[in-house]
Scaffold this motif. Structure first.
Motif, mmCIF file in Angstrom:
data_model
loop_
_atom_site.group_PDB
_atom_site.id
_atom_site.type_symbol
_atom_site.label_atom_id
_atom_site.label_comp_id
_atom_site.label_asym_id
_atom_site.label_seq_id
_atom_site.Cartn_x
_atom_site.Cartn_y
_atom_site.Cartn_z
ATOM 1 N N PHE A 230 0.833 -1.196 0.000
ATOM 2 C CA PHE A 230 0.000 0.000 0.000
ATOM 3 C C PHE A 230 0.873 1.253 0.000
ATOM 4 O O PHE A 230 1.827 1.365 0.767
ATOM 5 C CB PHE A 230 -0.916 0.013 1.231
ATOM 6 C CG PHE A 230 -1.916 -1.107 1.249
ATOM 7 C CD1 PHE A 230 -3.131 -0.979 0.600
ATOM 8 C CD2 PHE A 230 -1.625 -2.305 1.882
ATOM 9 C CE1 PHE A 230 -4.052 -2.015 0.592
ATOM 10 C CE2 PHE A 230 -2.540 -3.352 1.887
ATOM 11 C CZ PHE A 230 -3.761 -3.208 1.237
ATOM 12 N N VAL A 231 0.519 2.203 -0.880
ATOM 13 C CA VAL A 231 1.237 3.470 -0.964
ATOM 14 C C VAL A 231 0.210 4.598 -0.938
ATOM 15 O O VAL A 231 -0.866 4.493 -1.526
ATOM 16 C CB VAL A 231 2.102 3.542 -2.246
ATOM 17 C CG1 VAL A 231 1.243 3.493 -3.505
ATOM 18 C CG2 VAL A 231 2.977 4.781 -2.234
ATOM 19 N N SER A 232 0.534 5.674 -0.236
ATOM 20 C CA SER A 232 -0.423 6.773 -0.133
ATOM 21 C C SER A 232 -0.440 7.589 -1.422
ATOM 22 O O SER A 232 0.567 7.698 -2.132
ATOM 23 C CB SER A 232 -0.087 7.679 1.056
ATOM 24 O OG SER A 232 0.985 8.546 0.745
ATOM 25 N N ILE A 233 -1.585 8.191 -1.705
ATOM 26 C CA ILE A 233 -1.700 9.059 -2.873
ATOM 27 C C ILE A 233 -0.772 10.265 -2.723
ATOM 28 O O ILE A 233 -0.173 10.727 -3.696
ATOM 29 C CB ILE A 233 -3.159 9.503 -3.079
ATOM 30 C CG1 ILE A 233 -4.008 8.303 -3.517
ATOM 31 C CG2 ILE A 233 -3.264 10.613 -4.119
ATOM 32 C CD1 ILE A 233 -5.485 8.600 -3.648
ATOM 33 N N LEU A 234 -0.618 10.771 -1.503
ATOM 34 C CA LEU A 234 0.290 11.900 -1.295
ATOM 35 C C LEU A 234 1.735 11.508 -1.612
ATOM 36 O O LEU A 234 2.472 12.278 -2.238
ATOM 37 C CB LEU A 234 0.174 12.415 0.136
ATOM 38 C CG LEU A 234 -1.115 13.163 0.467
ATOM 39 C CD1 LEU A 234 -1.144 13.549 1.943
ATOM 40 C CD2 LEU A 234 -1.275 14.402 -0.411
ATOM 41 N N ASP A 235 2.144 10.312 -1.191
ATOM 42 C CA ASP A 235 3.487 9.845 -1.545
ATOM 43 C C ASP A 235 3.629 9.679 -3.054
ATOM 44 O O ASP A 235 4.687 9.967 -3.633
ATOM 45 C CB ASP A 235 3.811 8.531 -0.833
ATOM 46 C CG ASP A 235 4.481 8.737 0.523
ATOM 47 O OD1 ASP A 235 5.072 9.813 0.736
ATOM 48 O OD2 ASP A 235 4.401 7.825 1.364
ATOM 49 N N LEU A 236 2.584 9.207 -3.697
ATOM 50 C CA LEU A 236 2.611 9.068 -5.151
ATOM 51 C C LEU A 236 2.805 10.427 -5.817
ATOM 52 O O LEU A 236 3.589 10.569 -6.767
ATOM 53 C CB LEU A 236 1.313 8.408 -5.625
ATOM 54 C CG LEU A 236 1.169 8.111 -7.111
ATOM 55 C CD1 LEU A 236 2.304 7.245 -7.606
ATOM 56 C CD2 LEU A 236 -0.181 7.438 -7.376
ATOM 57 N N CYS A 237 2.123 11.443 -5.309
ATOM 58 C CA CYS A 237 2.290 12.797 -5.843
ATOM 59 C C CYS A 237 3.708 13.305 -5.609
ATOM 60 O O CYS A 237 4.293 13.965 -6.480
ATOM 61 C CB CYS A 237 1.284 13.741 -5.196
ATOM 62 S SG CYS A 237 -0.435 13.461 -5.674
ATOM 63 N N ARG A 238 4.268 12.997 -4.449
ATOM 64 C CA ARG A 238 5.646 13.415 -4.158
ATOM 65 C C ARG A 238 6.631 12.766 -5.125
ATOM 66 O O ARG A 238 7.600 13.395 -5.562
ATOM 67 C CB ARG A 238 5.995 13.066 -2.714
ATOM 68 C CG ARG A 238 5.191 13.856 -1.677
ATOM 69 C CD ARG A 238 5.504 13.419 -0.257
ATOM 70 N NE ARG A 238 4.583 14.027 0.692
ATOM 71 C CZ ARG A 238 3.774 13.358 1.520
ATOM 72 N NH1 ARG A 238 3.801 12.014 1.531
ATOM 73 N NH2 ARG A 238 2.973 13.990 2.337
#
Length: 312
Positions: free
Chosen positions: A209-217
């Motif tokens: 699982f990866v956060s959408i915020l981390d994906l944006c980063r």
């Protein structure tokens, strides 16, 4: 083409009113980007309807932009329910988005794909693992990836394919979220509304699982080096089995809301074949750090608050 200062920080997000899109909008604005919303809804800055790709491809921008993030797509449930329409939306829609970028001289294109292009994987999966889609959702994403690769090879623009693992995040607007079929969201809603979580399987299958915020980063960090990363896997710090995810929701409900949640999990044997989702390049760009239990706690608290607001 010479880009002005504003253009260097202008991003177009397709599917801007979707689950990913709404969170991404807020992130990029907070980082100082001008955000242009591309969606089918009337509040969008650009009309972007995947059912009319010919119109998308011909649409002219009134302001310049430097980055296009393509997140509009028919998801796995829609692909199963309406396969022919979904094939058209996903594949023709991606080609139209690429043509839109060419028409408007947008030099960089990021396509949000999925680890589902690997179908039924086993072992370690990274960027050199050959994709083997097992359904229409995986196949349409893979075909869309190939369009990005094609435009890259032809030198038409600089494209990057991002394959996140299962992403999570508290929806920007709970009342307008349409992705309650995603397991973390579904478990939290069932826990708050039903006071129980029912698994259809023993739940031993593991998921990263990866956060959408981390994906944006990751996108923001990689976009200036897009030539070096045409394909990038993005995994998060948490790998859990489905039953462990349900247990995490149970713990967060007890810790933060003092509510006991029943777990109904059928019996079954441990799985002998698991897979790990990894990247050869991600560590050179950004290391995702957001933990899923924090997001689960935040979502459960928000859902519980909304429930009592509706009841009053």
């Amino acid at each position: 083409m010479i880009m002005n200062k504003s253009q260097l920080k202008t991003v177009i997000i397709s599917g801007a009113n979707g689950y990913f899109g709404k969170i991404a909008q807020k992130y990029f604005r907070n980082q100082g980007w001008d955000v242009i919303k591309a969606c089918r809804d009337s509040d969008g800055d650009i009309q972007f309807d995947l059912d009319t790709p010919d119109i998308i491809a011909k649409t002219a921008l009134e302001v310049p932009a430097s980055l296009f993030i393509h997140a509009a797509a028919a998801h796995e449930v829609t692909c199963k329910q309406a396969p022919y329409q979904s094939i058209y939306q996903n594949v023709a829609g991606t080609r139209a988005a690429l043509e839109f970028c060419l028409k408007n001289q947008i030099p960089k294109f990021v396509y949000i794909s999925t680890f589902h292009v690997f179908g039924n994987p086993a072992g370690a999966i990274d960027e050199i693992t050959p994709p083997v889609p097992a359904n229409d959702y995986g196949l349409t994403n893979r075909l869309s990836e190939e369009y990005v690769e094609l435009y890259n090879r032809q030198g038409k623009l600089k494209g990057m394919v991002i394959r996140p693992s299962n992403f999570f995040g508290t929806p920007a607007e709970l009342d307008r979220c349409r992705r309650w079929t995603l397991t973390p969201l579904a478990f939290c809603r069932d826990a708050v509304e039903q006071k129980k979580i029912i698994l259809r399987t023993p739940g031993y299958q593991q998921r990263n699982f990866v956060s959408i915020l981390d994906l944006c980063r990751v996108i923001e960090a990689a976009v200036d080096r897009i030539d070096h990363f045409p394909l990038l896997h993005v995994a998060g710090p948490d790998t859990l089995s489905i039953r462990e995810l349900a247990q995490c929701v149970q713990r967060m409900m007890k810790k933060h809301l003092h509510q006991d949640i029943e777990l109904i999990i059928p019996a079954g044997n441990l799985l002998t074949h698991q897979f790990s989702y990894t990247s050869r390049y991600l560590a050179d760009i950004y290391t995702p750090k957001d933990r899923i239990e924090n997001s689960i706690a935040q979502l459960c608290i928000g859902l519980n608050k909304r429930r009592y607001q509706y009841a009053s």
